[in-house]
Design an enzyme around this catalytic site. Structure first.
Site, PDB file in Angstrom:
ATOM      1  N   TYR A   1     -14.142  -1.190   3.608  1.00 29.04           N
ATOM      2  CA  TYR A   1     -13.341  -0.060   3.113  1.00 29.04           C
ATOM      3  C   TYR A   1     -13.613   0.201   1.633  1.00 29.04           C
ATOM      4  CZ  TYR A   1      -9.354   2.281   0.958  1.00 29.04           C
ATOM      5  OH  TYR A   1      -8.575   3.114   0.197  1.00 29.04           O
TER       6      TYR A   1
ATOM      7  N   LYS B   1     -15.340   3.423  -0.284  1.00 30.10           N
ATOM      8  CA  LYS B   1     -14.656   4.228  -1.305  1.00 30.10           C
ATOM      9  C   LYS B   1     -15.449   4.203  -2.616  1.00 30.10           C
ATOM     10  CE  LYS B   1     -11.219   6.163  -1.219  1.00 30.10           C
ATOM     11  NZ  LYS B   1     -10.845   7.555  -0.812  1.00 30.10           N
TER      12      LYS B   1
ATOM     13  N   THR C   1      -9.180   4.514  -4.999  1.00 35.82           N
ATOM     14  CA  THR C   1      -8.361   3.302  -4.923  1.00 35.82           C
ATOM     15  C   THR C   1      -8.753   2.295  -6.002  1.00 35.82           C
ATOM     16  OG1 THR C   1      -7.953   1.379  -3.520  1.00 35.82           O
ATOM     17  CG2 THR C   1     -10.023   2.481  -3.174  1.00 35.82           C
ATOM     18  N   ASP C   2      -7.807   1.424  -6.346  1.00 33.39           N
ATOM     19  CA  ASP C   2      -8.120   0.326  -7.279  1.00 33.39           C
ATOM     20  C   ASP C   2      -9.034  -0.716  -6.634  1.00 33.39           C
ATOM     21  OD1 ASP C   2      -6.274  -0.762  -5.476  1.00 33.39           O
ATOM     22  OD2 ASP C   2      -4.929  -1.573  -7.009  1.00 33.39           O
ATOM     23  N   GLU C   3      -9.166  -0.682  -5.287  1.00 34.31           N
ATOM     24  CA  GLU C   3      -9.950  -1.721  -4.600  1.00 34.31           C
ATOM     25  C   GLU C   3     -11.432  -1.648  -4.932  1.00 34.31           C
ATOM     26  OE1 GLU C   3      -9.127  -2.608  -0.564  1.00 34.31           O
ATOM     27  OE2 GLU C   3      -6.981  -2.242  -0.767  1.00 34.31           O
TER      28      GLU C   3
HETATM   29  P1  NAD Z   1      -4.146   7.633   5.792  1.00 35.46           P
HETATM   30  O1  NAD Z   1      -5.045   6.757   6.584  1.00 35.46           O
HETATM   31  O2  NAD Z   1      -2.677   7.550   5.990  1.00 35.46           O
HETATM   32  O3  NAD Z   1      -4.552   9.164   6.005  1.00 35.46           O
HETATM   33  C1  NAD Z   1      -5.883   9.606   6.046  1.00 35.46           C
HETATM   34  C2  NAD Z   1      -5.899  11.013   6.598  1.00 35.46           C
HETATM   35  O4  NAD Z   1      -7.257  11.467   6.603  1.00 35.46           O
HETATM   36  C3  NAD Z   1      -5.391  11.108   8.036  1.00 35.46           C
HETATM   37  O5  NAD Z   1      -4.503  12.202   8.170  1.00 35.46           O
HETATM   38  C4  NAD Z   1      -6.650  11.327   8.856  1.00 35.46           C
HETATM   39  O6  NAD Z   1      -6.430  12.086  10.038  1.00 35.46           O
HETATM   40  C5  NAD Z   1      -7.527  12.072   7.856  1.00 35.46           C
HETATM   41  N1  NAD Z   1      -8.961  11.921   8.142  1.00 35.46           N
HETATM   42  C6  NAD Z   1      -9.626  10.767   8.424  1.00 35.46           C
HETATM   43  N2  NAD Z   1     -10.928  11.022   8.654  1.00 35.46           N
HETATM   44  C7  NAD Z   1     -11.093  12.362   8.478  1.00 35.46           C
HETATM   45  C8  NAD Z   1     -12.208  13.234   8.550  1.00 35.46           C
HETATM   46  N3  NAD Z   1     -13.435  12.780   8.869  1.00 35.46           N
HETATM   47  N4  NAD Z   1     -12.023  14.547   8.303  1.00 35.46           N
HETATM   48  C9  NAD Z   1     -10.796  15.036   8.003  1.00 35.46           C
HETATM   49  N5  NAD Z   1      -9.696  14.254   7.937  1.00 35.46           N
HETATM   50  C10 NAD Z   1      -9.839  12.940   8.158  1.00 35.46           C
HETATM   51  O7  NAD Z   1      -4.530   7.365   4.273  1.00 35.46           O
HETATM   52  P2  NAD Z   1      -3.593   7.366   2.981  1.00 35.46           P
HETATM   53  O8  NAD Z   1      -2.975   6.036   2.831  1.00 35.46           O
HETATM   54  O9  NAD Z   1      -2.751   8.584   2.989  1.00 35.46           O
HETATM   55  O10 NAD Z   1      -4.712   7.489   1.840  1.00 35.46           O
HETATM   56  C11 NAD Z   1      -5.162   8.773   1.407  1.00 35.46           C
HETATM   57  C12 NAD Z   1      -6.249   8.586   0.366  1.00 35.46           C
HETATM   58  O11 NAD Z   1      -5.717   7.839  -0.730  1.00 35.46           O
HETATM   59  C13 NAD Z   1      -7.466   7.797   0.864  1.00 35.46           C
HETATM   60  O12 NAD Z   1      -8.613   8.393   0.309  1.00 35.46           O
HETATM   61  C14 NAD Z   1      -7.258   6.400   0.320  1.00 35.46           C
HETATM   62  O13 NAD Z   1      -8.477   5.764   0.098  1.00 35.46           O
HETATM   63  C15 NAD Z   1      -6.546   6.696  -0.979  1.00 35.46           C
HETATM   64  N6  NAD Z   1      -5.641   5.641  -1.465  1.00 35.46           N
HETATM   65  C16 NAD Z   1      -4.672   5.120  -0.642  1.00 35.46           C
HETATM   66  C17 NAD Z   1      -3.785   4.158  -1.146  1.00 35.46           C
HETATM   67  C18 NAD Z   1      -2.692   3.569  -0.290  1.00 35.46           C
HETATM   68  O14 NAD Z   1      -2.004   2.650  -0.736  1.00 35.46           O
HETATM   69  N7  NAD Z   1      -2.451   4.052   0.925  1.00 35.46           N
HETATM   70  C19 NAD Z   1      -3.895   3.729  -2.482  1.00 35.46           C
HETATM   71  C20 NAD Z   1      -4.917   4.266  -3.282  1.00 35.46           C
HETATM   72  C21 NAD Z   1      -5.762   5.246  -2.766  1.00 35.46           C
HETATM   73  O1  DAU Z   2      -4.905  -1.065  -3.398  1.00 34.01           O
HETATM   74  C1  DAU Z   2      -4.919   0.201  -2.777  1.00 34.01           C
HETATM   75  C2  DAU Z   2      -5.142   0.030  -1.291  1.00 34.01           C
HETATM   76  O2  DAU Z   2      -3.922  -0.457  -0.747  1.00 34.01           O
HETATM   77  C3  DAU Z   2      -5.562   1.329  -0.598  1.00 34.01           C
HETATM   78  O3  DAU Z   2      -6.801   1.742  -1.099  1.00 34.01           O
HETATM   79  C4  DAU Z   2      -5.643   1.126   0.917  1.00 34.01           C
HETATM   80  O4  DAU Z   2      -5.944   2.344   1.551  1.00 34.01           O
HETATM   81  C5  DAU Z   2      -4.301   0.620   1.399  1.00 34.01           C
HETATM   82  O5  DAU Z   2      -4.345   0.367   2.791  1.00 34.01           O
HETATM   83  C6  DAU Z   2      -3.910  -0.654   0.646  1.00 34.01           C
HETATM   84  O6  DAU Z   2      -4.804  -1.755   0.993  1.00 34.01           O
HETATM   85  P1  DAU Z   2      -4.245  -3.242   1.233  1.00 34.01           P
HETATM   86  O7  DAU Z   2      -5.221  -3.968   2.065  1.00 34.01           O
HETATM   87  O8  DAU Z   2      -3.813  -3.842  -0.052  1.00 34.01           O
HETATM   88  O9  DAU Z   2      -2.913  -2.855   2.068  1.00 34.01           O
HETATM   89  P2  DAU Z   2      -2.232  -3.531   3.350  1.00 34.01           P
HETATM   90  O10 DAU Z   2      -0.877  -2.889   3.477  1.00 34.01           O
HETATM   91  O11 DAU Z   2      -3.123  -3.506   4.531  1.00 34.01           O
HETATM   92  O12 DAU Z   2      -2.044  -5.034   2.884  1.00 34.01           O
HETATM   93  C7  DAU Z   2      -1.287  -5.343   1.718  1.00 34.01           C
HETATM   94  C8  DAU Z   2      -1.356  -6.844   1.539  1.00 34.01           C
HETATM   95  O13 DAU Z   2      -0.591  -7.454   2.595  1.00 34.01           O
HETATM   96  C9  DAU Z   2      -2.752  -7.411   1.659  1.00 34.01           C
HETATM   97  O14 DAU Z   2      -2.878  -8.494   0.749  1.00 34.01           O
HETATM   98  C10 DAU Z   2      -2.841  -7.919   3.093  1.00 34.01           C
HETATM   99  C11 DAU Z   2      -1.412  -8.325   3.388  1.00 34.01           C
HETATM  100  N1  DAU Z   2      -0.988  -8.153   4.794  1.00 34.01           N
HETATM  101  C12 DAU Z   2      -1.193  -6.980   5.397  1.00 34.01           C
HETATM  102  C13 DAU Z   2      -0.804  -6.788   6.702  1.00 34.01           C
HETATM  103  C14 DAU Z   2      -1.061  -5.471   7.402  1.00 34.01           C
HETATM  104  C15 DAU Z   2      -0.331  -9.208   5.424  1.00 34.01           C
HETATM  105  O15 DAU Z   2      -0.103 -10.286   4.846  1.00 34.01           O
HETATM  106  N2  DAU Z   2       0.062  -9.015   6.713  1.00 34.01           N
HETATM  107  C16 DAU Z   2      -0.159  -7.863   7.389  1.00 34.01           C
HETATM  108  O16 DAU Z   2       0.198  -7.767   8.586  1.00 34.01           O
END
Ligand code: NAD
Ligand code: DAU
Length: 355
Positions: free
Chosen positions: A158, A162, A132-134
């Site tokens: 989180y 990561k 992630t970019d975080e």
């Molecule tokens: P998600 O939470 O939707 O899915 C995570 C999956 O991992 C789930 O299916 C869960 O059951 C599985 N999991 C959790 N713990 C586990 C374990 N111990 N063993 C096996 N499986 C397990 O997450 P996502 O949004 O699909 O993100 C996927 C990956 O991409 C993550 O590594 C996250 O850090 C990264 N990422 C997400 C975003 C985003 O915007 N969602 C952006 C950048 C990077």
């Molecule tokens: O940047 C990549 C990341 O983006 C991933 O690594 C994470 O897995 C993914 O969950 C996401 O993280 P964020 O914290 O940015 O996503 P989230 O959707 O939780 O929140 C997006 C923005 O919106 C953040 O600034 C918090 C805000 N937010 C979120 C929720 C759930 C609100 O204002 N209200 C809300 O109810």
């Protein structure tokens, strides 16, 4: 075949669907099915022999050893993680368990497997870590976007977990020679997104007439990328990325949260007008997230320069597809909200393995 971890989550499920649409190479999907894992997202692959699902934890070394020996994957794509920042604030332990300890166990198992490979199977093997970019921390309003050489400055449990996993992956390459690739991506949105995250939460709350909770002033900036563009970036890096390198993935699409929420409201007004009035009436500012990162922006030029990848979707088309998808998949949403999606394993997969 390739081994995908976390393939029942949001991005993992999209990745597997897109992978099998583009190639016949089978996928072994290892997922623990936490609350975020939803096999209903992969329902279109039911009966497709190219998708093999195994429920299990990436921290289970014996299981990993058995799966690697049995299936002999040529690559690992590692999505499995705890992914929600707010949950990491309430309960960081699960994030350490999966993102740090789990990635360590996976790396060790894969190192053992890869070390015993020979010739092209060994040189062609890849471990692709999805991050992630975080990990880079938070930007000020005038700061340049994150490049791959930006310091790691994670601010939430989180992002710290990561960042730790990214460091482990880097070290396993540097010390043991494991052929790794890492991608650091910005915020994804699109189909199968669990409605605890901003965009799907705003859609499902809006449709239910519930408040749309905006943290703080809503001026936090994220760089939004349609999930199909993330899956194409991963395929591109897996195919041609330089071993040991990290590649940023982003949408060139910075927007403050409040603007995102207004975009969702406007699309709902257009596609499913509410007699009670515009959806924006439901916007409610609530207490901010502790330690809330103010701005993320990703410089993805390295990936474009080296491998020719750019996002295909604009935000306008991507968000429109996304709102339409949620309107067209009311059952998926209802099953997530009722928890019924968790029965999918027994109604489908357990029956299958029994026959
Ligand atoms: P998600 O939470 O939707 O899915 C995570 C999956 O991992 C789930 O299916 C869960 O059951 C599985 N999991 C959790 N713990 C586990 C374990 N111990 N063993 C096996 N499986 C397990 O997450 P996502 O949004 O699909 O993100 C996927 C990956 O991409 C993550 O590594 C996250 O850090 C990264 N990422 C997400 C975003 C985003 O915007 N969602 C952006 C950048 C990077
Ligand atoms: O940047 C990549 C990341 O983006 C991933 O690594 C994470 O897995 C993914 O969950 C996401 O993280 P964020 O914290 O940015 O996503 P989230 O959707 O939780 O929140 C997006 C923005 O919106 C953040 O600034 C918090 C805000 N937010 C979120 C929720 C759930 C609100 O204002 N209200 C809300 O109810």
């Amino acid at each position: 075949m390739i081994l995908v971890t976390g393939g029942a989550g949001f991005i993992g499920a999209n990745f597997i669907i897109d992978w099998l649409a583009a190639s016949d190479e089978p996928v072994l999907n290892l997922d623990a099915l936490t609350y975020a894992g939803n096999l209903e997202s992969l329902a279109t692959l039911a009966g497709d022999k190219r998708h093999v699902f195994v429920q299990g934890d990436i921290g289970d070394r014996a299981l990993l050893d058995r799966l690697l020996a049995e299936h002999q994957p040529r690559a690992i794509v590692h999505f499995a993680a705890e992914s929600h920042v707010d949950r990491s604030i309430h309960g960081p332990g699960a994030f350490i368990h999966t993102n740090v300890q789990g990635t360590f166990t996976l790396l060790e198992a894969v190192r053992g497997y890869w070390s015993a490979l020979e010739g092209e199977r060994r040189s062609g093997f890849r471990f692709h870590h999805v991050s992630t970019d975080e990990v880079y921390g938070s930007l000020g309003p005038g700061d340049a976007a994150f490049t791959e050489t930006h310091a790691f400055e994670p601010n939430s449990p989180y992002s710290a977990s990561k960042a730790a996993s990214d460091h482990l992956v880097r070290a396993w390459h540097h010390t043991y020679g494991l052929p790794v690739l890492t991608t650091n991506c910005s915020n994804n949105y699109g189909p199968f997104h669990f409605p605890e995250k901003l965009i799907p939460l705003m859609i499902v709350n809006g449709l239910a007439g519930k408040p749309l909770p905006v943290y703080g002033d809503g001026q936090q900036v994220r760089d939004w990328l349609y999930v199909k563009d993330h899956t194409s970036a991963i395929r591109t890096v897996l195919a041609g990325g330089r071993v040991g390198e990290t590649y940023n993935v982003g949408g060139w699409n910075e927007k403050p949260n409040i603007e995102i929420v207004h975009s969702v409201c406007a699309l709902l007004d257009e596609m499913k007008p509410d007699a009670a009035g515009p959806y924006a009436r439901l916007i409610t500012h609530v207490t901010d997230r502790p330690g809330h990162d103010r701005r993320y922006a990703v410089d993805a030029r390295k990936l474009e320069r080296e491998l020719g990848w750019r996002p295909a979707e604009t935000f306008d088309s991507g968000i429109r597809n996304t709102v339409r998808w949620y309107l067209d998949h009311a059952d998926w949403v209802a099953h997530v909200q009722s928890g019924a999606y968790r029965d999918w394993v027994s109604t489908n997969y357990v029956q299958r393995s029994a026959t």
